[in-house]
Design an enzyme around this catalytic site. Structure first.
Site, PDB file in Angstrom:
ATOM      1  N   ASP A  56      -0.250   2.114   9.727  1.00  0.00           N
ATOM      2  CA  ASP A  56      -1.100   1.194   8.993  1.00  0.00           C
ATOM      3  C   ASP A  56      -2.541   1.649   9.230  1.00  0.00           C
ATOM      4  OD1 ASP A  56      -0.881  -2.408   8.454  1.00  0.00           O
ATOM      5  OD2 ASP A  56      -2.148  -0.874   7.558  1.00  0.00           O
TER       6      ASP A  56
HETATM    7  C1  GLC Z   1      -3.808  -3.090   5.399  1.00  0.00           C
HETATM    8  C2  GLC Z   1      -2.457  -3.743   5.613  1.00  0.00           C
HETATM    9  C3  GLC Z   1      -1.312  -2.960   5.031  1.00  0.00           C
HETATM   10  C4  GLC Z   1      -1.801  -2.213   3.798  1.00  0.00           C
HETATM   11  C5  GLC Z   1      -2.796  -1.169   4.261  1.00  0.00           C
HETATM   12  C6  GLC Z   1      -3.418  -0.427   3.085  1.00  0.00           C
HETATM   13  O1  GLC Z   1      -4.630  -3.298   6.507  1.00  0.00           O
HETATM   14  O2  GLC Z   1      -2.094  -4.104   6.937  1.00  0.00           O
HETATM   15  O3  GLC Z   1      -0.273  -3.887   4.713  1.00  0.00           O
HETATM   16  O4  GLC Z   1      -0.709  -1.587   3.140  1.00  0.00           O
HETATM   17  O5  GLC Z   1      -3.811  -1.705   5.075  1.00  0.00           O
HETATM   18  O6  GLC Z   1      -4.166  -1.304   2.314  1.00  0.00           O
END
Ligand code: GLC
Length: 744
Positions: A270
């Site tokens: 993430d």
């Molecule tokens: C965010 C979220 C994740 C998302 C990623 C890209 O912080 O935790 O669910 O897919 O970053 O946006």
């Protein structure tokens, strides 16, 4: 014929450590509206420039947050002309519930208990995403959520592993189509592995401490189902799970995901999760973080800037990073790109993208999904459906009733508000010219205490009209209700109050919404309450004083049209709650599948100041029809531990109109080698019945439905025992039978 294997081997044999690190690095690419304040800590001017130069020299293998086809083609060209081996970029994005056509939020789609509707909805999302050049979506979010203070409950399928697994499979199938790489489909990336929804205090990003029993029996099953359905990617969670940050958790990503479950796809961290290993106090520095993440099995790092994986060459040099681990990660990423056809066709057809995004059939899919997601919580004296011929005036009340932005909910970026149909617009269109439909906001919108990270994209914060005079507006709303045949009041949370980094310490209706509702009810005009939400809210007063309550969630692009069809009876609501709805935040966490404890007869009175039962139970939802259950039976009174019994039940629509029912089967083990929940969902079928129609349904209850992970033996077991079976329209079903399981 060159195989994927040989193509990948050929590429890897030529790649330098820096090129390998580049392939394992994914950057956000933010082109913010001029003057936008970044919600994250980065330089909005410098960041895109840094990314473009990385792309142009093979320092990035993937980008996210680019949705414009022309921009995607430009960046792809930059990559192909920039890196020595001509490896194309993989574009990923959060297509959580639609790209341009916005579906109801995921918790709403889970409330449909209708895998076919969910699959169809996500196949539309995939078609639009692929048409603009996105190859991969960071969805489905399959985190079990048992604490509604946690704002990301809106993105998942609620509290139950069986429902969660069924919804996960439907979404993966919708996104990926028949097989990975088929045109008009995208790679599905179930997230956030694992346990993210168990955040301490419901506080997003905070630590998670879960027992092995909770992990294996509750939080893992939706991920396992998504992997078994062929998901091509998995995304890590942010936080520490039992003290080990997901980004460096070899047990999760190598031992469980790959060695035990046989996952063949690639793992992405993430956002900034690898660099967070330093923040968390796990890694000493970015090089150490990079080594420990890649050794754990985290193939690709998602980063805003200053990527830890840029330090992989150093980590390889020092021996901290395993060369086999790095090559295995590069292999998985290259395989995904080859499977998606990116080497043969790296660019996207910009004209076709416009056509696909404008396809009206997509809006119909979204509207039907919204119709099938709504949950009827109360309908005293059958106030609903409204009879347009006997209603001459409707007061529509509350700011949310006419808010295009809130109607489509959180986690949307590429939407078209001109296409969005609000509740007010939907009612006006459906009621026809003969009915006066007026709107009064009544109260101010409510601003979040803390800024939302999504403010930087614009159009995220609610606002009041210039010169808004709340006292006058409040009185106007009450007067309008008093002078109308029926009042439709829309309450809930503004969409920027829920989702990521949007936990709440209360479940109360924000602002003066309850006060407004009470004043409208006080007029004596019949009230229909519509709830626009993604988490259960404190509806104790409404549940005792408002005759009709319909949960419409954030219903998506044509949500207002769906709501109008439901209100006027074009379609009957058939949704069911995907979570237990607490009376108050003080009861949290509250789940239906709890263990039988001391004095079970007092289960409903554990607190001295409030009942300890939910306001509405898991699986609950009314209809405009009335369903009767009879003739519940099992095909054999006993079976062995490897055997399967077939449960059958007859369901009748005793109402006077066509309606849907979600028939649910719950199983309870009376004794065994561990305490088991009093009952657990182990089967459901959504059916449509005409008035008076009866249908006999069958459910198979076999070893898979009975086995569980046992904390004493630390393995899966299936006990001989007496099993109770309940079948009905929600988790309090009373129609019961039982069967024996004897040791084989
Ligand atoms: C965010 C979220 C994740 C998302 C990623 C890209 O912080 O935790 O669910 O897919 O970053 O946006």
């Amino acid at each position: 014929m060159e195989t994927i294997q040989s193509q990948v081997d050929e590429l890897i044999s030529q790649m330098t450590p820096a090129e390998k690190a580049g392939q394992l690095t994914q950057y956000f690419y933010f082109r913010l509206p001029p003057g936008a304040e970044p919600g994250l800590d980065f330089d909005a001017e410098q960041q895109p420039r840094m990314v473009e130069s990385a792309v142009g020299e093979g320092g990035a293998g993937s980008l996210l947050f680019v949705t414009d086809p022309a921009e995607i083609n430009r960046l792809q060209r930059l990559a192909l002309e920039g890196n020595r081996l001509g490896i194309p970029l993989l574009f990923g994005f959060d297509v959580i519930h639609g790209l341009r056509t916005i579906l109801p939020v995921p918790i709403a789609m889970a409330a449909s208990w209708d895998p076919q509707t969910i699959e169809r909805g996500q196949s539309v999302a995939a078609r639009e995403a692929r048409a603009v050049g996105i190859h991969w979506t960071f969805a489905p979010m399959v985190d079990i959520a048992r604490d509604p203070r946690w704002g990301r409950i809106v993105e998942g399928a609620g509290e139950d592993p069986y429902l969660g697994a069924a919804v996960a499979v439907a979404q993966v199938r919708g996104f990926q189509g028949g097989e990975l790489g088929s045109p008009e489909s995208v790679i599905a990336g179930p997230k956030h592995f694992a346990g993210y929804g168990g955040a301490l205090g419901g506080r997003d990003y905070d630590e998670v401490n879960l027992s092995d029993s909770e992990l294996w029996n509750v939080y893992f099953p939706p991920f396992k189902a998504a992997v078994d359905a062929g998901a091509g990617n998995v995304m890590t969670a942010y936080m520490g799970l039992n003290g080990i940050p997901a980004g460096g958790n070899r047990w999760l990503f190598t031992e469980v995901l790959r060695e035990l479950w046989g996952f063949k796809g690639f793992v992405v961290s993430d956002a900034n999760v690898v660099r967070s290993l330093v923040t968390h106090g796990f890694a000493a520095d970015l090089t150490d973080a990079a080594a420990r993440a890649v050794n754990a099995g985290v193939d690709m790092e998602m980063a805003v800037s200053d990527a830890a994986y840029a330090h992989l060459p150093e980590a390889l040099e020092s021996g901290a990073a395993s060369p086999e681990a790095v090559d295995a990660s590069v292999r998985r990423v290259l395989e995904a790109k080859i499977r998606m056809g990116l080497f043969d066709a790296p660019y996207v057809d910009e004209d076709r993208a416009r056509e696909v995004l404008a396809d009206p059939a997509h809006r119909d899919v979204a509207r039907i999904a919204a119709e099938r997601s709504a949950v009827l919580l109360r309908n005293e004296d059958d106030l609903l459906p409204l009879d347009a011929s006997s209603v001459s005036s409707i007061a529509v009340i509350g700011p949310l009733a006419d808010s295009k932005r809130d109607t489509i909910g959180p986690w949307v970026f590429d939407f078209d508000l001109d296409e969005t149909v609000t509740v007010l617009e939907g009612i006006r269109a459906k009621a026809g010219d003969g009915v006066r439909v007026d709107h009064a906001r009544g109260i101010r919108v409510v601003q979040r205490e803390f800024p939302s990270m999504f403010d930087m994209f614009g159009r995220n914060r609610p606002s009041d009209p210039d010169g808004f005079d709340e006292e006058a507006e409040f009185q106007q709303a009450v007067d309008l209700a008093r002078g109308s045949d029926v009042a439709v009041v829309v309450v809930g949370e503004w969409q920027n109050m829920i989702g990521e980094a949007a936990s709440r310490s209360s479940l109360e209706l924000p602002g003066r919404q309850l006060e407004l509702l009470q004043a409208v009810v006080e007029t004596g005009t019949p009230v229909v309450l519509l709830v626009m939400n993604g988490r259960p809210l404190d509806l104790r007063w409404a549940a005792a004083h408002v005759p009709a309550i319909l949960d419409i969630w954030y219903p998506g692009t044509h949500g207002g049209a769906a709501v109008a069809n439901l209100l006027f009876g074009e379609v009957a609501p058939g949704g069911k709650l995907p979570f237990s709805w607490p009376r108050t935040v003080g009861q949290v966490p509250m789940v239906y599948a709890h263990a039988r404890s001391h004095e079970p007869e007092n289960q409903g009175r554990r607190y001295w100041d409030e009942a300890s039962t939910p306001l509405f139970p898991f699986g609950y939802g009314l209809s405009y029809g009335r369903f009767e259950y009879a003739n519940l039976s099992v095909d054999q009174p006993a079976t062995t531990s490897g055997g399967t019994v077939t449960v059958s039940v007859e369901v009748t629509n005793a109402g006077d109109r066509e309606a849907d029912e979600v028939v649910q089967l719950y199983l309870g083990q009376r004794y065994g080698s561990a305490l088991r929940p009093v009952r657990e969902l182990k089967g459901f079928q959504r059916i449509s019945l005409s008035p008076g129609e009866s249908r006999t349904l069958e459910f198979r209850v076999g070893p898979n439905e009975r086995r569980y992970w046992n904390a004493a033996v630390r393995d899966w077991v299936s006990d001989p025992s007496t099993f109770d079976v309940w079948v009905g329209g929600d988790s309090t079903a009373e129609l019961a039978t039982s069967f024996e399981v004897t040791q084989e």
